[in-house]
Scaffold this motif. Structure first.
Motif, PDB file in Angstrom:
ATOM      1  N   LEU A 265       0.834  -1.339   0.128  1.00 56.13           N
ATOM      2  CA  LEU A 265       0.390  -0.263   0.259  1.00 56.13           C
ATOM      3  C   LEU A 265       1.083   1.174   0.322  1.00 56.13           C
ATOM      4  O   LEU A 265       2.226   1.462  -0.011  1.00 56.13           O
ATOM      5  CB  LEU A 265      -0.956   0.053   1.542  1.00 56.13           C
ATOM      6  N   VAL A 266       0.150   2.483  -0.106  1.00 59.06           N
ATOM      7  CA  VAL A 266       0.674   3.437  -0.482  1.00 59.06           C
ATOM      8  C   VAL A 266       0.256   4.364   1.183  1.00 59.06           C
ATOM      9  O   VAL A 266      -1.289   4.502   1.586  1.00 59.06           O
ATOM     10  CB  VAL A 266       0.809   4.195  -1.507  1.00 59.06           C
ATOM     11  N   ALA A 267       0.701   5.223   1.769  1.00 56.18           N
ATOM     12  CA  ALA A 267       0.184   6.032   3.348  1.00 56.18           C
ATOM     13  C   ALA A 267       0.981   6.829   3.347  1.00 56.18           C
ATOM     14  O   ALA A 267       2.035   6.802   3.505  1.00 56.18           O
ATOM     15  CB  ALA A 267       0.153   3.862   4.510  1.00 56.18           C
TER      16      ALA A 267
ATOM     17  N   LEU B  45       3.479  -5.684   3.765  1.00 59.71           N
ATOM     18  CA  LEU B  45       3.883  -5.837   4.731  1.00 59.71           C
ATOM     19  C   LEU B  45       2.701  -7.812   5.224  1.00 59.71           C
ATOM     20  O   LEU B  45       1.578  -6.813   5.019  1.00 59.71           O
ATOM     21  CB  LEU B  45       2.874  -4.773   5.688  1.00 59.71           C
ATOM     22  N   ARG B  46       3.096  -7.870   5.753  1.00 65.00           N
ATOM     23  CA  ARG B  46       3.527  -9.533   5.030  1.00 65.00           C
ATOM     24  C   ARG B  46       2.057  -9.937   6.579  1.00 65.00           C
ATOM     25  O   ARG B  46       2.437  -8.958   7.515  1.00 65.00           O
ATOM     26  CB  ARG B  46       3.994 -10.285   5.945  1.00 65.00           C
ATOM     27  N   PRO B  47       1.661 -10.001   6.581  1.00 66.10           N
ATOM     28  CA  PRO B  47       0.449 -10.961   7.487  1.00 66.10           C
ATOM     29  C   PRO B  47       0.896 -11.003   8.929  1.00 66.10           C
ATOM     30  O   PRO B  47       1.830 -11.720   9.449  1.00 66.10           O
ATOM     31  CB  PRO B  47      -0.500 -12.623   6.971  1.00 66.10           C
ATOM     32  N   GLY B  48       0.689 -10.257   9.990  1.00 62.94           N
ATOM     33  CA  GLY B  48       1.118 -10.345  11.439  1.00 62.94           C
ATOM     34  C   GLY B  48       2.114  -9.885  12.039  1.00 62.94           C
ATOM     35  O   GLY B  48       2.850  -9.643  12.833  1.00 62.94           O
TER      36      GLY B  48
ATOM     37  N   LEU C 278      -3.803   7.987   9.645  1.00 58.26           N
ATOM     38  CA  LEU C 278      -3.276   7.691   8.427  1.00 58.26           C
ATOM     39  C   LEU C 278      -4.341   7.246   7.448  1.00 58.26           C
ATOM     40  O   LEU C 278      -4.906   6.502   7.222  1.00 58.26           O
ATOM     41  CB  LEU C 278      -2.978   5.827   9.505  1.00 58.26           C
ATOM     42  N   ARG C 279      -3.785   7.788   6.489  1.00 57.48           N
ATOM     43  CA  ARG C 279      -4.386   7.797   4.556  1.00 57.48           C
ATOM     44  C   ARG C 279      -3.990   6.713   4.210  1.00 57.48           C
ATOM     45  O   ARG C 279      -2.886   6.757   4.009  1.00 57.48           O
ATOM     46  CB  ARG C 279      -4.475   9.474   4.680  1.00 57.48           C
ATOM     47  N   VAL C 280      -4.357   5.594   3.978  1.00 59.18           N
ATOM     48  CA  VAL C 280      -3.720   4.177   3.529  1.00 59.18           C
ATOM     49  C   VAL C 280      -4.575   4.302   2.232  1.00 59.18           C
ATOM     50  O   VAL C 280      -6.565   4.619   1.580  1.00 59.18           O
ATOM     51  CB  VAL C 280      -4.396   2.879   3.839  1.00 59.18           C
ATOM     52  N   THR C 281      -3.349   4.275   1.094  1.00 56.78           N
ATOM     53  CA  THR C 281      -4.283   4.329  -0.535  1.00 56.78           C
ATOM     54  C   THR C 281      -4.178   2.767  -1.412  1.00 56.78           C
ATOM     55  O   THR C 281      -3.332   2.448  -1.001  1.00 56.78           O
ATOM     56  CB  THR C 281      -3.706   5.397  -1.225  1.00 56.78           C
TER      57      THR C 281
ATOM     58  N   LEU D 256      -8.229   3.956  -4.103  1.00 55.50           N
ATOM     59  CA  LEU D 256      -9.295   4.333  -2.752  1.00 55.50           C
ATOM     60  C   LEU D 256      -8.475   4.494  -1.468  1.00 55.50           C
ATOM     61  O   LEU D 256      -7.860   3.953  -1.777  1.00 55.50           O
ATOM     62  CB  LEU D 256      -9.813   2.806  -3.072  1.00 55.50           C
ATOM     63  N   ALA D 257      -8.346   5.891  -0.907  1.00 56.03           N
ATOM     64  CA  ALA D 257      -8.423   5.999   0.165  1.00 56.03           C
ATOM     65  C   ALA D 257      -9.211   5.640   0.802  1.00 56.03           C
ATOM     66  O   ALA D 257     -10.431   6.131   1.399  1.00 56.03           O
ATOM     67  CB  ALA D 257      -8.248   7.566   0.226  1.00 56.03           C
ATOM     68  N   ARG D 258      -8.292   4.904   2.311  1.00 54.22           N
ATOM     69  CA  ARG D 258      -8.995   4.785   3.612  1.00 54.22           C
ATOM     70  C   ARG D 258      -8.062   5.126   4.390  1.00 54.22           C
ATOM     71  O   ARG D 258      -7.045   5.456   4.769  1.00 54.22           O
ATOM     72  CB  ARG D 258      -9.382   3.523   3.619  1.00 54.22           C
TER      73      ARG D 258
END
Length: 398
Positions: free
Chosen positions: A87-89, A105-108, A130-133, A143-145
């Motif tokens: 992701l881009v954050a 960024l792996r699970p866990g 934090l804005r995650v795109t 899509l940004a969240r």
């Protein structure tokens, strides 16, 4: 969710190719249009995937004086079980965006980012969310969240050391008021004896009359009670530099210095603002002319000074505030901190001398010195908070 310019172009191309292909029976154009449409649909599905992230912020520290270093430690953890986050954050820190790497960024797993928080100006610096795109591999849809709650960093005014404190006003039971040294004890009332009371405090004459042991309750009425009033009216601080009134900033530093000195000496102190903020108005449309800043751990006077801002208000707001001060009589020494725009209002402040034995006015940013003893007040002309601290220690008239 937003479609990028590339996605819009491809979507338009898909519609045109499909229309032309079906209209003129060109199967090649129809296949190309269908492929473009499938690509846009795939992009929508890919970008719609919501990564499972937890965000934790720790300010180090969360309260600093103006100019002191502060940092924010951001920890992002991928709580998903199947997919790695690519992701881009960006984290919002005040008015700027700080990039946060979330590549593979792996699970866990989690990643930690530490970055400085700007403390050049007094105020409350909001950090986050934090804005995650999320983007598809072709860059057609973005899509940004937002993740995590914002965390404030309180940038307090600078505190300049003060050594002088005012003397108190002793009040006897017959109503006389005299200036007395700090620490005098005065009889206040009688109460019933309880186990643990010292026998030397027993009032034997009253005990003989009522038939029960009565002890004297003493209070220290000589403790000087300070009331610090910060004039936050925009009209009192007309001179601005890049939207900042330096006279108001100096007043905030002076208020912080007086409050800190009183707290250090265990003296009761109250911090007030002349003009209340807009949200302080009640449902009837009226608002209090003075806002009390109670000494609390989480929202103490320094926090309130960090959040203080200039507010609209003229002479009528000042009169309302001073009227409440006159009625409530919150202390013995009144410290009124203002700017050059309030030079003509000192007469209203001088009218408080009947309610407050000592009234000191701090005037900041004035082009010319204020006349000594104006309106019967002790006026301290200072260029900034440090100048006020130096003049304060030289005051001998309380």
């Amino acid at each position: 969710m937003g479609i990028t310019a590339r996605g819009v172009g491809l979507l338009v191309a898909a519609v045109v190719l499909l229309g032309v292909g079906f209209q003129y029976a060109y199967p090649e154009l129809t296949v190309l249009g269908a492929a473009a449409g499938v690509a846009v649909g795939y992009a929508l599905v890919t970008a719609a995937w919501r990564p499972r992230l937890t965000v934790e912020r720790v300010a180090d520290p969360d309260r600093v004086a103006r100019g002191e270093p502060a940092a924010m430690v951001l920890t992002v953890r991928n709580t998903g079980r199947l997919r790695a986050a690519n992701l881009v954050a960006e984290d919002r820190c005040g008015g700027r965006l700080v990039p946060v790497p979330l590549l593979r960024l792996r699970p866990g797993r989690d990643t930690e980012v530490r970055y400085p928080v700007p403390t050049r100006r007094r105020g409350v610096v909001p950090v986050g969310p934090l804005r995650v795109t999320r983007r598809d591999p072709l860059g057609l849809v973005s899509l940004a969240r937002a993740y995590g709650e914002p965390v404030p960093v309180w940038v307090h005014p600078r505190i300049h050391p003060l050594s002088a404190v005012p003397t108190g006003a002793g009040r006897s039971l017959d109503g006389r008021t005299d200036s007395v040294p700090h620490g005098s004890i005065t009889f206040d009332s009688l109460r019933e004896y309880v186990v643990g009371d010292e026998l030397r405090r027993v009032h034997w004459r009253t005990s003989a009359k009522v038939g029960e042991l009565m002890v004297r309750e003493n209070v220290d009425t000589s403790l000087p009670r300070l009331v610090v009033v910060l004039d936050n009216r925009a009209a009192a601080h007309p001179d601005r530099d890049a939207g900042t009134a330096e006279s108001f900033e100096s007043g905030c530093e002076a208020a912080a210095s007086v409050v800190a000195a009183a707290t250090r000496e265990d003296l009761p102190v109250t911090l007030l603002l002349v003009a209340p903020p807009a949200e302080a108005a009640d449902g009837s449309g009226s608002s209090r002319g003075v806002r009390h800043a109670e000494l609390a751990v989480s929202h103490g006077p320094l926090d309130r000074l960090a959040a203080a801002e200039l507010a609209d208000g003229g002479e009528d707001v000042l009169r309302t505030a001073l009227g409440r001060l006159r009625q409530e009589r919150l202390g013995d020494t009144l410290v009124f901190l203002t700017g050059p725009g309030a030079r003509g209002d000192l007469g209203h402040v001088g009218a408080l001398r009947r309610a407050y034995p000592s009234v000191v006015v701090g005037m900041f940013g004035a082009a010319e010195p204020t006349a000594a003893g104006a309106a019967g007040l002790v006026v301290v002309d200072a260029a900034d908070g440090a100048g006020f601290a130096a003049e304060w220690d030289g005051i001998r008239r309380w």
